[in-house]
Design an enzyme around this catalytic site. Structure first.
Site, PDB file in Angstrom:
ATOM      1  N   ASN A 270      -3.403   4.176  -2.432  1.00 34.83           N
ATOM      2  CA  ASN A 270      -3.969   3.302  -3.218  1.00 34.83           C
ATOM      3  C   ASN A 270      -2.933   2.241  -3.148  1.00 34.83           C
ATOM      4  O   ASN A 270      -1.745   2.273  -2.764  1.00 34.83           O
ATOM      5  CB  ASN A 270      -4.092   3.392  -4.747  1.00 34.83           C
TER       6      ASN A 270
ATOM      7  N   HIS B 141       0.716  -1.034  -0.039  1.00 31.91           N
ATOM      8  CA  HIS B 141       0.037  -0.139  -0.019  1.00 31.91           C
ATOM      9  C   HIS B 141       0.743   1.089  -0.119  1.00 31.91           C
ATOM     10  O   HIS B 141       1.764   1.570   0.731  1.00 31.91           O
ATOM     11  CB  HIS B 141      -1.109   0.052   1.113  1.00 31.91           C
ATOM     12  N   CYS B 142       0.602   2.211  -0.896  1.00 33.51           N
ATOM     13  CA  CYS B 142       1.551   3.262  -1.024  1.00 33.51           C
ATOM     14  C   CYS B 142       0.765   4.560  -0.498  1.00 33.51           C
ATOM     15  O   CYS B 142      -0.337   5.029  -1.286  1.00 33.51           O
ATOM     16  CB  CYS B 142       2.115   3.414  -2.627  1.00 33.51           C
ATOM     17  N   ILE B 143       1.397   5.113   0.149  1.00 33.55           N
ATOM     18  CA  ILE B 143       0.686   6.427   0.606  1.00 33.55           C
ATOM     19  C   ILE B 143       0.857   7.625  -0.516  1.00 33.55           C
ATOM     20  O   ILE B 143      -0.067   8.471  -0.193  1.00 33.55           O
ATOM     21  CB  ILE B 143       1.108   7.024   2.095  1.00 33.55           C
TER      22      ILE B 143
END
Length: 282
Positions: A131, A125-127
């Site tokens: 998403n 999960h990429c801040i």
């Protein structure tokens, strides 16, 4: 961290960074070095504008594209001859079932605590895109990182050239071109290095057909296998070329296309245990 689908502070930060780098490079550095009215200056401004547009496009797609939802009808078929392996829980050996989503997990799928659902072929999960990076947007995420690395180094070259050709008698101030160029160059150095490391990491993962989660799971699996006197082999490693094709697609001309989509349905993946089509099963 914001809810998926919402514009967050990290997203605004990325957009602001791209805009600031673009403004400084095209409207300050290039005019100081080459001049926008010259052929060389116009060509570099056009090339950097196209590269910046590719960065914005791929970033927007990575942010907005769903990483991959588990089909509601998915149920693992243990008797399916085309699925030679099934992932099971470390404890108990049962087929992986998500208690929070109330469905079975396809191979390589994992539950994201931020998105509050399972994601197909989840990487992380990429801040910065608010998403998950999964089956449906992994390729576009990788292409964005590649364009961002190229744009960062291209911008640094133009900024260094612009800084070297600024008038030496210019008095530095908060709104002077010299100050903006130097600040942008200082910010771009660690950013370009971080993006290059990130790109190198994901190139390594692609060449071995792994996700970030599978890499960390593989480290533990390899340790347990060596402890038991066995050898661990990542089941999705098909060889360098096939690994590239499985992620980027069979058409090399579309590998870097900003709008190209992922390959397959994200539920079934080829493995090294698959029987070659030319070989008759025994």
């Amino acid at each position: 961290m914001g809810r998926p689908g919402y514009v967050t502070v990290p997203i605004l930060t990325v957009i602001a960074a791209i805009g600031y780098a673009y403004y400084t490079t095209v409207f300050l550095a290039i005019p100081a070095w080459l001049g926008l009215s010259t052929a060389a200056g116009g060509a570099n401004a056009a090339a950097f504008t196209a590269l910046a547009a590719a960065c914005v496009t791929t970033y927007a797609v990575a942010v907005s594209r769903d990483p991959g939802r588990v089909p509601a009808s998915f149920v693992p078929d243990v008797e399916d001859a085309e699925s030679p392996i099934h992932e099971i829980k470390r404890k108990g050996g049962d087929l992986r079932y998500c208690q929070k989503c109330s469905h079975y997990k396809p191979p390589r799928a994992h539950h994201c605590r931020v998105c509050k659902r399972c994601v197909l072929r989840m990487d992380h999960h990429c801040i910065w895109i608010n998403n998950c990076v999964g089956h449906e947007n992994y390729k576009i995420f990788l292409v964005f990182i590649l364009y961002a690395v190229i744009a960062s180094f291209y911008s640094m070259v133009l900024i260094i050239g612009g800084a070297m050709h600024l008038p030496k008698d210019e008095q530095p101030s908060s709104d002077s071109p010299r100050t903006s160029i130097i600040v942008c160059g200082v910010l771009l150095c660690p950013l370009a290095l971080a993006l290059m490391v990130l790109l190198g990491w994901h190139v390594y993962l692609i060449l071995h057909n792994k996700t970030t989660i599978e890499y960390h799971e593989g480290v533990r699996a390899m340790w347990l296998a060596e402890k038991a006197g066995n050898l661990y082999h990542h089941p999705y490693n098909l060889g360098v070329y096939e690994n590239l094709v499985s992620v980027l697609g069979p058409n090399m001309l579309c590998w870097l296309c900003p709008l190209s989509r992922s390959i397959g349905n994200g539920v079934r993946f080829r493995t090294s245990y698959d029987i070659p089509p030319s070989t008759s099963p025994i």
